[in-house]
Design a protein around this motif. Structure first.
Motif: not given
Ligand code: GLU
Length: 432
Positions: A2-8, A38-40, A177-179, A195-197, A199-201
């Motif tokens: 699993l991953r958690f992918a926050p943007s700084p 970390i999505e930088d 790009t992000y995607n 698992i994410r918010g 807003d990414h659907v």
């Molecule tokens: N970096 C994205 C954000 O912070 C999350 C992307 C993802 O979980 O796929 O909203």
């Protein structure tokens, strides 16, 4: 994995922390590791030091992970895979200028149609692309068929082929790009569930398209968490102080209570007060409500209070910021009227601070302070009180209000005899 992918890119939002907590719980339940990415790659929006701040917060909340990567470390893979897609003619160079694209976007807004790239450059003859020195982006070719997303919270979602256009995977500066970066990285890390918010659907079919174009067929599951609303029923944004994890911590909410609260909202739980460890036993991601969760400060305060009450005095004194266990006992007493660490610190601080006294009590306070300064040590409150009464000549209301002010810095508060038990060793400091 699993991953958690926050943007700084800012202070950590409670919605993000909720995503991290859920990822952690499921990683424990499935016995799969959790990685932090970390999505930088959005260089303009990155804020120096936010990555470390995010990791510190994860540490504070007891969220364990096997490693941390920065998305920018994968740039060579992003570029190599873009070349692969170009060679296989699954992607193409796009020379459309932003001015032209903006015009087309405005035209579709006027026509009340969603903007989709019109594939002007999709099948340019080779001689127009090789040796073309104009700046270009790289786009992936849009899907030929519908995309079905497995979503453990929302139920399965089908995206029509037309919902996804030939979107940009590499910008003109040859950064992804992000995607694209996100899809490639999830593939490289062998992610099984995202698992994410929510807003990414709408990004999900795009990311699935990237992976399938790259020939990766592993079924990745998704769980998109509903947003959290503020009191006005609007999405909690930076303007809502309580949306910031840092702010909540500064206000004296403790990690275990915040965790409890973020698992509780929009969920069916066996009891209201619990720890992360307990939640691990019964947490069921598929039971999370599809409706937005509502942030309720009163409830968070209640839960924080309950978690503070569960602490022993030693732990509590450490949280309040004192090494002395006796101060923990004092804090426990003040818990009758405080729900956060900040409120507890204020109350304890007021005991030791110089007293701000209303005119009507000034004389009594001065007299009592003098008497206490010169008094011998009394272990029992009753003896102390007797001594103070006889030495000061005060009684009734003229005694007790000022005495309370001298001992606690406040006109109201806990029972004086209980208070005395925890402060008798500090009287010298209190009336200094
Ligand atoms: N970096 C994205 C954000 O912070 C999350 C992307 C993802 O979980 O796929 O909203």
């Amino acid at each position: 994995m699993l991953r958690f992918a926050p943007s700084p890119t800012g202070d950590m939002h409670i919605g993000n922390l909720r995503v991290a907590i859920f990822n952690y719980l499921v990683s424990l339940q499935r016995d799969e590791p959790l990685t932090i990415r970390i999505e930088d790659t959005d260089k303009e929006r990155n804020i120096e030091g936010k990555d470390k701040e995010i990791l510190d917060i994860l540490g504070l909340f007891g969220i364990e992970y096997i490693n941390v990567t920065h998305q920018s470390e994968n740039l060579k893979h992003h570029r190599a895979m873009t070349l692969q897609l170009l060679q296989e003619k699954k992607a193409f160079n796009c020379f459309c200028t932003s001015a032209v694209l903006d015009q087309k976007r405005e035209a579709s807004i006027e026509a009340k149609k969603p903007f989709r790239y019109d594939d002007s450059c999709t099948n340019l003859p080779a001689e127009l692309t090789i040796d073309n020195m104009n700046p270009f982006t790289v786009r992936i070719k849009k899907p030929q068929s519908d995309t079905e997303v497995i979503d453990l919270i929302k139920g399965n979602i089908t995206f029509k082929a037309d919902d996804v256009d030939s979107f940009i995977i590499m910008r003109q500066d040859k950064y992804p790009t992000y995607n694209f970066a996100c899809a490639v990285d999830d593939m490289i890390s062998d992610i099984s569930l995202v698992i994410r918010g929510e807003d990414h659907v709408s990004n999900t079919p795009k990311q699935m398209l990237v992976r399938s174009a790259l020939g990766y067929n592993k079924k990745v599951e998704y769980a998109h968490l509903p947003i959290i609303l503020n009191n006005d029923g609007k999405k909690m944004s930076k303007r809502d102080d309580a949306s910031s994890v840092k702010w909540l911590l500064e206000e004296g909410f403790i990690p275990s209570a915040i965790i409890n609260y973020l698992i509780l909202i929009g969920n069916k739980v066996p009891n209201e007060i619990f720890t992360m460890n307990e939640a691990k036993e019964w947490f069921d991601l598929t039971k999370i409500s599809r409706a937005p969760a509502k942030f309720d400060m009163t409830k968070l305060r209640f839960i924080n209070h309950e978690h503070l009450k569960m602490m022993d005095s030693k732990e509590l004194s450490r949280f309040v910021g004192f090494a002395d266990e006796e101060i923990g006992e004092l804090a426990k007493l003040f818990l009758e009227e405080a729900s956060t660490l900040k409120e507890l610190r204020q109350k304890i601080g007021a005991v030791f601070a110089s007293k701000d006294v209303a005119d009507e009590y000034k004389e009594g306070v001065a007299k009592l302070s003098e008497v206490i300064k010169n008094a011998p040590f009394f272990s029992e409150y009753d003896e102390f009180k007797k001594h103070i009464m006889s030495e000061s000549g005060l009684k009734g209301k003229n005694l007790f209000k000022p005495l309370r002010i001298v001992l606690s810095g406040s006109e109201n508060g806990p029972d004086l005899s209980a208070l005395y038990g925890h402060i008798k060793n500090y009287l010298g400091e209190i009336v200094k």
